[in-house]
Scaffold this active site. Structure first.
Site, PDB file in Angstrom:
ATOM      1  N   GLY A 132      20.702  86.027  17.593  1.00 21.30           N
ATOM      2  CA  GLY A 132      21.856  87.157  18.191  1.00 21.30           C
ATOM      3  C   GLY A 132      22.810  87.174  17.149  1.00 21.30           C
ATOM      4  O   GLY A 132      22.980  86.904  15.979  1.00 21.30           O
ATOM      5  N   ASP A 146      25.319  72.215  25.980  1.00 17.61           N
ATOM      6  CA  ASP A 146      25.567  73.185  27.049  1.00 17.61           C
ATOM      7  C   ASP A 146      27.126  73.049  27.526  1.00 17.61           C
ATOM      8  O   ASP A 146      27.755  72.341  28.196  1.00 17.61           O
ATOM      9  CB  ASP A 146      24.744  72.836  28.187  1.00 17.61           C
ATOM     10  CG  ASP A 146      25.029  73.921  29.516  1.00 17.61           C
ATOM     11  OD1 ASP A 146      25.856  74.704  29.500  1.00 17.61           O
ATOM     12  OD2 ASP A 146      24.182  73.689  30.531  1.00 17.61           O
ATOM     13  N   TYR A 163      30.493  90.513  34.530  1.00 18.41           N
ATOM     14  CA  TYR A 163      30.398  90.528  32.955  1.00 18.41           C
ATOM     15  C   TYR A 163      31.753  91.132  32.592  1.00 18.41           C
ATOM     16  O   TYR A 163      32.451  90.781  31.652  1.00 18.41           O
ATOM     17  CB  TYR A 163      29.116  91.110  32.280  1.00 18.41           C
ATOM     18  CG  TYR A 163      29.339  91.093  30.878  1.00 18.41           C
ATOM     19  CD1 TYR A 163      28.982  89.857  29.939  1.00 18.41           C
ATOM     20  CD2 TYR A 163      29.634  92.140  30.190  1.00 18.41           C
ATOM     21  CE1 TYR A 163      28.902  89.991  28.688  1.00 18.41           C
ATOM     22  CE2 TYR A 163      29.490  92.246  28.733  1.00 18.41           C
ATOM     23  CZ  TYR A 163      29.229  91.117  27.963  1.00 18.41           C
ATOM     24  OH  TYR A 163      29.173  90.933  26.598  1.00 18.41           O
ATOM     25  N   LYS A 179      34.867  89.571  30.535  1.00 16.80           N
ATOM     26  CA  LYS A 179      35.189  89.900  29.159  1.00 16.80           C
ATOM     27  C   LYS A 179      36.850  90.388  29.000  1.00 16.80           C
ATOM     28  O   LYS A 179      37.499  90.194  28.128  1.00 16.80           O
ATOM     29  CB  LYS A 179      34.488  90.800  28.482  1.00 16.80           C
ATOM     30  CG  LYS A 179      33.127  90.601  28.270  1.00 16.80           C
ATOM     31  CD  LYS A 179      33.095  89.238  27.199  1.00 16.80           C
ATOM     32  CE  LYS A 179      31.610  88.669  26.658  1.00 16.80           C
ATOM     33  NZ  LYS A 179      31.705  87.725  25.817  1.00 16.80           N
ATOM     34  N   VAL A 230      25.095  95.958  20.336  1.00 14.86           N
ATOM     35  CA  VAL A 230      24.447  95.399  19.140  1.00 14.86           C
ATOM     36  C   VAL A 230      23.022  94.804  19.592  1.00 14.86           C
ATOM     37  O   VAL A 230      22.881  94.298  20.879  1.00 14.86           O
ATOM     38  CB  VAL A 230      25.477  94.026  18.843  1.00 14.86           C
ATOM     39  CG1 VAL A 230      24.828  93.503  17.387  1.00 14.86           C
ATOM     40  CG2 VAL A 230      26.822  94.440  18.527  1.00 14.86           C
ATOM     41  N   THR A 245      20.376  92.616  20.305  1.00 17.39           N
ATOM     42  CA  THR A 245      20.044  91.173  20.389  1.00 17.39           C
ATOM     43  C   THR A 245      19.195  91.219  21.606  1.00 17.39           C
ATOM     44  O   THR A 245      18.826  92.127  22.331  1.00 17.39           O
ATOM     45  CB  THR A 245      21.371  90.305  20.474  1.00 17.39           C
ATOM     46  OG1 THR A 245      22.105  90.740  21.859  1.00 17.39           O
ATOM     47  CG2 THR A 245      22.533  90.611  19.490  1.00 17.39           C
TER      48      THR A 245
HETATM   49  P1  NDP Z   1      22.348  86.120  23.241  1.00 18.10           P
HETATM   50  O1  NDP Z   1      21.691  86.446  24.522  1.00 18.10           O
HETATM   51  O2  NDP Z   1      21.227  87.068  22.147  1.00 18.10           O
HETATM   52  O3  NDP Z   1      22.676  84.881  22.586  1.00 18.10           O
HETATM   53  C1  NDP Z   1      23.410  83.933  23.490  1.00 18.10           C
HETATM   54  C2  NDP Z   1      23.775  82.758  22.721  1.00 18.10           C
HETATM   55  O4  NDP Z   1      24.668  81.820  23.649  1.00 18.10           O
HETATM   56  C3  NDP Z   1      22.504  82.018  22.299  1.00 18.10           C
HETATM   57  O5  NDP Z   1      22.464  81.517  21.286  1.00 18.10           O
HETATM   58  C4  NDP Z   1      22.265  80.898  23.417  1.00 18.10           C
HETATM   59  O6  NDP Z   1      21.704  79.818  23.075  1.00 18.10           O
HETATM   60  C5  NDP Z   1      23.789  80.525  23.576  1.00 18.10           C
HETATM   61  N1  NDP Z   1      24.100  79.898  24.907  1.00 18.10           N
HETATM   62  C6  NDP Z   1      24.131  80.609  26.337  1.00 18.10           C
HETATM   63  N2  NDP Z   1      24.380  79.719  27.152  1.00 18.10           N
HETATM   64  C7  NDP Z   1      25.130  78.483  26.548  1.00 18.10           C
HETATM   65  C8  NDP Z   1      25.344  77.368  26.838  1.00 18.10           C
HETATM   66  N3  NDP Z   1      25.457  77.155  28.294  1.00 18.10           N
HETATM   67  N4  NDP Z   1      26.007  76.591  26.254  1.00 18.10           N
HETATM   68  C9  NDP Z   1      25.798  76.739  24.824  1.00 18.10           C
HETATM   69  N5  NDP Z   1      25.088  77.847  24.199  1.00 18.10           N
HETATM   70  C10 NDP Z   1      24.575  78.811  25.132  1.00 18.10           C
HETATM   71  O7  NDP Z   1      23.638  87.240  23.098  1.00 18.10           O
HETATM   72  P2  NDP Z   1      24.146  88.222  21.941  1.00 18.10           P
HETATM   73  O8  NDP Z   1      24.010  87.458  20.739  1.00 18.10           O
HETATM   74  O9  NDP Z   1      24.005  89.398  22.313  1.00 18.10           O
HETATM   75  O10 NDP Z   1      25.757  87.737  22.538  1.00 18.10           O
HETATM   76  C11 NDP Z   1      26.829  86.741  21.906  1.00 18.10           C
HETATM   77  C12 NDP Z   1      28.237  87.252  22.376  1.00 18.10           C
HETATM   78  O11 NDP Z   1      28.550  88.476  22.177  1.00 18.10           O
HETATM   79  C13 NDP Z   1      28.231  87.048  23.816  1.00 18.10           C
HETATM   80  O12 NDP Z   1      29.759  86.464  24.215  1.00 18.10           O
HETATM   81  C14 NDP Z   1      28.301  88.430  24.422  1.00 18.10           C
HETATM   82  O13 NDP Z   1      28.969  88.599  25.518  1.00 18.10           O
HETATM   83  C15 NDP Z   1      28.892  89.181  23.169  1.00 18.10           C
HETATM   84  N6  NDP Z   1      28.641  90.449  23.019  1.00 18.10           N
HETATM   85  C16 NDP Z   1      27.539  90.971  22.974  1.00 18.10           C
HETATM   86  C17 NDP Z   1      27.324  92.466  22.777  1.00 18.10           C
HETATM   87  C18 NDP Z   1      25.735  93.002  22.737  1.00 18.10           C
HETATM   88  O14 NDP Z   1      25.654  94.096  22.472  1.00 18.10           O
HETATM   89  N7  NDP Z   1      24.737  92.294  22.264  1.00 18.10           N
HETATM   90  C19 NDP Z   1      28.233  93.334  22.820  1.00 18.10           C
HETATM   91  C20 NDP Z   1      29.331  92.750  22.934  1.00 18.10           C
HETATM   92  C21 NDP Z   1      29.500  91.536  23.039  1.00 18.10           C
HETATM   93  P3  NDP Z   1      20.716  78.552  23.865  1.00 18.10           P
HETATM   94  O15 NDP Z   1      20.029  79.574  24.754  1.00 18.10           O
HETATM   95  O16 NDP Z   1      19.922  77.968  23.126  1.00 18.10           O
HETATM   96  O17 NDP Z   1      21.874  77.761  24.809  1.00 18.10           O
END
Ligand code: NDP
Length: 256
Positions: free
Chosen positions: A23, A69, A163, A167, A196, A198
């Site tokens: 993502g 984590d 959420y 934020k 976005v 993802t």
């Molecule tokens: P995804 O769900 O695709 O990715 C989330 C990421 O966070 C993964 O790499 C996951 O890896 C990691 N993660 C989750 N929990 C933990 C944890 N406890 N410790 C370490 N890593 C963790 O999300 P997005 O890429 O969409 O979102 C990324 C950021 O962007 C977030 O903060 C989201 O709120 C923000 N955002 C997203 C938008 C969108 O439309 N997509 C819009 C606005 C903001 P793993 O599971 O291996 O730990």
């Protein structure tokens, strides 16, 4: 005399991206590495970490991974120690890892509320302070938090009060830490993306089309690479006088 583009270069710098194995975080890691940084990604799924760094390394980028984590305090401490050990320093921290549930406020269970705040707010603070301590001793650094338009508007049609509130906390924490840590040479900024594509945001599902896509001036969603340039910019010296800012990247969504 150096040209304006030199300020955007991250050559010789080091960066830590939480999440980073898919993502937006993967796009941020790639963007930072393409700008010249050596990058560490830190997330829970070791296999997915390997997949992500293999793709970037195949393109000649210097990216490493570790498993953490970040809701576990001991993991945060270990993540920072190990990153400093392996990369030599941390010049840039991107607080990217985040979670979202769609749920009516009436029905949000306590553990779900806690999951959202533990990761999106508490872990972001703990990572900032652990890395900030390192940056302070080195004379500075740049922290980029991933906020959201959900801090500014209420999303429709899905409800996601926890959420949205988390934020909003990220945006205000960005300003609070920027104010406190400016004397230590640490800049703290945020980006505030709109929708976005993802795993988190099912932008192609028909039930979301009218309010997520058609209601926005550009009438489209973004792909992760479109947010990465702004993260690189805020991380770089081109943004040396920018701290406490929240850069909205939403195709115009929040103008209405
Ligand atoms: P995804 O769900 O695709 O990715 C989330 C990421 O966070 C993964 O790499 C996951 O890896 C990691 N993660 C989750 N929990 C933990 C944890 N406890 N410790 C370490 N890593 C963790 O999300 P997005 O890429 O969409 O979102 C990324 C950021 O962007 C977030 O903060 C989201 O709120 C923000 N955002 C997203 C938008 C969108 O439309 N997509 C819009 C606005 C903001 P793993 O599971 O291996 O730990």
């Amino acid at each position: 005399m150096s040209g304006v583009l030199d300020g955007f270069s991250l050559a010789g710098r080091t960066a830590l991206v939480t999440g980073g194995n898919r993502g937006l975080g993967e796009a941020f890691a790639r963007g930072l590495a393409e700008a010249g940084a050596r990058v560490m990604i830190a997330s829970r799924n070791a296999e997915q970490n390997e997949v992500a760094i293999a793709k970037m390394r195949a393109d000649g980028l210097q990216v490493e991974s570790l498993v953490a984590d970040i809701t576990v305090d001991a993991d945060v401490e270990r993540m920072v120690e190990e990153t400093v050990e392996r990369l030599g320093s941390i010049d840039v921290l991107v607080n990217n890892a985040g979670i979202c549930y769609h749920r009516d406020a009436w029905d949000v269970p306590d553990d779900e509320w806690d999951d959202v705040f533990n990761l999106n707010v508490r872990a972001l603070f703990k990572c900032s302070r652990a890395v900030g301590t390192h940056m302070r001793t080195r004379g500075g650094g740049s922290i980029v938090n991933i906020g959201s338009i959900s801090a500014m508007i209420v999303n429709r049609p899905q409800n996601q009060a926890a959420y949205n509130a988390s934020k909003a906390a990220v945006h205000q924490l960005t300003k609070s830490l920027a104010a406190e840590w400016a004397p230590d040479g640490i800049r703290v900024n945020a980006v505030s993306p709109g929708y976005v594509k993802t795993e988190m945001a099912p932008v192609d599902e028909p039930q979301f089309r009218r309010q997520w896509i058609e209601d926005a001036p550009q009438q489209r969603y973004a792909v992760p690479s479109e947010i990465a340039g702004s993260v690189v910019f805020l991380a770089s010296d081109a943004a040396a006088f920018i701290t406490g800012s929240v850069l909205v990247i939403d195709g115009g969504y929040t103008v209405y």
